[in-house]
Design an enzyme around this catalytic site. Structure first.
Site, PDB file in Angstrom:
ATOM      1  CE  LYS A 172       4.948   2.310   8.710  1.00  0.00           C
ATOM      2  NZ  LYS A 172       4.181   2.620   9.948  1.00  0.00           N
ATOM      3  CG  ASP A 214      -4.468   6.056  14.590  1.00  0.00           C
ATOM      4  OD1 ASP A 214      -5.723   6.106  14.570  1.00  0.00           O
ATOM      5  OD2 ASP A 214      -3.767   6.106  13.570  1.00  0.00           O
ATOM      6  N   GLY A 271       0.774   5.821   0.834  1.00  0.00           N
ATOM      7  CA  GLY A 271       0.104   6.999   1.344  1.00  0.00           C
ATOM      8  C   GLY A 271       0.885   8.236   0.965  1.00  0.00           C
ATOM      9  CE1 TYR A 272       1.444  15.015   0.104  1.00  0.00           C
ATOM     10  CE2 TYR A 272       2.368  14.988   2.333  1.00  0.00           C
ATOM     11  CZ  TYR A 272       2.202  15.608   1.103  1.00  0.00           C
ATOM     12  OH  TYR A 272       2.796  16.818   0.869  1.00  0.00           O
ATOM     13  N   GLY A 315       0.829  -1.195   0.000  1.00  0.00           N
ATOM     14  CA  GLY A 315       0.000   0.000   0.000  1.00  0.00           C
ATOM     15  C   GLY A 315       0.862   1.243   0.000  1.00  0.00           C
TER      16      GLY A 315
END
Length: 523
Positions: free
Chosen positions: A292, A383, A273-274, A271
């Site tokens: 990551k 979170d 993301g920004y 995946g």
């Protein structure tokens, strides 16, 4: 990592941004670890407040021992001399020692933490081994079927894997009788379906063992060998040893925290993301990992590496493990790979439809176990939601995504103005005034319980963020989800009490999430 001191409580603090977070997890990184098949380029403990406001303990799923904790097999102590391995492991770096299952080793040095220097009596080679792969030779701890001090609940979770044939078994310490053991066996019938029977193994004064007094044995090994051939009163003869995951090592290898970029191969994008991407990959050509990455210029390297520093300090079997990092740009954080991806995707996917309440409650108990450790370490996650829980084999669940986690002092952390967080999962005092404590994580855990029981439904269906905050402030709480026991909804409502100090601890929550209905106790 620099800790953030708490700020004075001030009701006049302005409300926080109600902007929803990206569909990815914190920092713009995707929460899922489910491959989309994109090809890679070549290239001191702080005491917790005890929860004493509940007059009687909940019995959610039957009267069950609330002292149970979810643990993994613990087989190795501070060993010296001859040991036997109970797994096969290939060397990862030049200083590692490869070994086969049940190979005999001589410990040369066991004073350097969790990695010991050992000499193989089979190959004659010497190198470092993870200490939790060995046990004293000729001891019960070296037997593949001996799982040591694991709980009834954990043995049930392992044995109830649908892939286990009838008669799959393990031997563990008895929780109720000191010096005794328990034989746990998987069984199946049309009325009960897949279930587990537990037989107490008693010890004779003479040193022998028995399940029934008419058949006695001089050792546990003889007992297991006999019942592998004859059921003789058991639900089924013993067939297969219960499978379990390989022991988790602390780091990829000895002294391998900072690793060269060329030792990593990015293989499948999980995946993006920004701020960066998450990949499935391989380290040193030997070890499956998740990686990551940070896009240069999108975020300060210090802020990105802060997550790694938190993960390095927090080490628990129900938290996703940090393996290593590449600290020069482009920065990589190397973490444990969880094969089933995010809990949210897992619940909404094909496997989710087969999950029943006992399994969902067991998954919740695992998450509570990990968060109870975070609680003891005086951190706050900030979170906690299904998208940030990762799932592995055998329905193992681990808390992930510590990018927003903070060490808290004076029991509170105050977020900076304008900080963004998932409103529907966030406690009112945190969403409105930025005041985060472990009790705001407890609120989020209550929301996560609704995600579990609804197989991934978005909380507060049909409401936008502003409406949720307004109604929750005025006392609204989500109703009991369909097919959810009232006792479990009561536990959710305890998590959603307006006064944070009246919410339970994670230790309490873990003790209440006992799926006794899945275990057919025969001892």
């Amino acid at each position: 990592m620099g800790s953030s001191k708490s700020k004075p409580k001030d009701p006049s603090q302005r409300r926080r941004s109600l902007e929803p977070p990206d569909s990815t997890h914190h920092g713009g990184f995707p929460a899922s670890q489910t491959p989309n098949k994109t090809a890679a380029p070549d290239t001191h403990r702080t005491p917790s407040r005890s929860f004493g406001t509940v007059a009687t303990e909940l019995k959610l799923f039957g009267d069950f021992n609330t002292s149970d904790t979810v643990t993994s097999p613990q087989r190795a102590g501070a060993l010296a001399g001859s040991v036997t391995t109970f797994g096969t492991r290939e060397s990862r770096i030049e200083t590692d020692l490869s070994f086969k299952k049940r190979e005999r080793l001589q410990i040369v040095n066991n004073t350097e933490g969790t990695w010991w220097l050992a000499h193989s009596l089979t190959t004659g080679q010497t190198g470092y081994i993870p200490s939790n792969y060995v046990a004293p030779s000729d001891s019960i701890q070296a037997e593949e079927w001996y799982f040591g001090k694991i709980t009834r609940r954990e043995s049930g979770r392992l044995l109830l894997n649908p892939e286990n044939p009838r008669g799959t078994f393990l031997v563990r310490e008895s929780e109720t009788t000191k010096g005794a053991y328990c034989l746990s066996v998987s069984d199946f019938d049309n009325a009960k379906g897949l279930n587990v029977k537990h037989y107490k193994i008693r010890k004779l004064d003479s040193g022998g063992f028995y399940i029934t007094s008419r058949t006695q044995f001089s050792s546990l090994q003889q007992l297991v060998a006999y019942y592998s051939k004859h059921a003789d009163g058991l639900c089924h003869r013993l067939t297969n040893v219960c499978p379990t995951s390989k022991p988790q090592t602390q780091g990829l290898a000895k002294d391998a925290w900072e690793i060269p970029r060329e030792s990593l191969r990015l293989e499948v994008k999980l995946g993006q993301g920004y701020f960066g991407e998450v990949w499935m990959g391989t380290w040193n050509g030997t070890t499956r990992v998740a990686i990551k990455t940070l896009k240069p210029g999108t975020m300060s390297p210090e802020a990105f590496l802060q997550e790694a520093q938190v993960m390095k300090k927090l080490r628990h079997e129900k938290l996703v493990q940090l393996y290593a990092m590449v600290s020069e740009e482009p920065i990589y954080i190397v973490i444990e790979y969880m094969s089933k991806g995010s809990l949210l995707d897992f619940l909404k996917g094909e496997m989710g439809k087969y999950l029943r309440l006992p399994q969902l409650v067991e998954m919740a108990a695992q998450i509570a176990s990990g968060m109870a450790y975070v609680e003891r370490m005086n951190y706050v996650h900030r979170d906690l939601r299904a998208a940030n829980i990762l799932v592995g084999e055998n329905l193992v669940c681990k808390v992930a995504d510590f990018g927003l986690a903070r060490l808290i002092e004076d029991n509170e952390y105050t977020a900076r103005p304008g900080a963004r967080f998932p409103v529907k999962w966030t406690a009112p005092e945190a969403a409105l005034y930025g005041r985060f404590t472990i009790k705001s994580d407890v609120w989020s855990f209550g929301i996560l319980l609704t995600e579990l029981t609804t197989k991934g439904r978005v909380p507060y269906p049909g409401m936008v963020n502003g409406e949720v905050l307004d109604r929750v402030e005025r006392g609204y709480r989500m109703p009991c989800p369909p097919e959810c026991p009232e006792s479990l909804h009561d536990l959710m409502c305890q998590c959603w009490r307006k006064d944070p100090e009246e919410r339970p601890t994670f230790e309490y929550l873990q003790a209440q999430l006992l799926p006794a209905c899945v275990l057919k106790i025969a001892e």
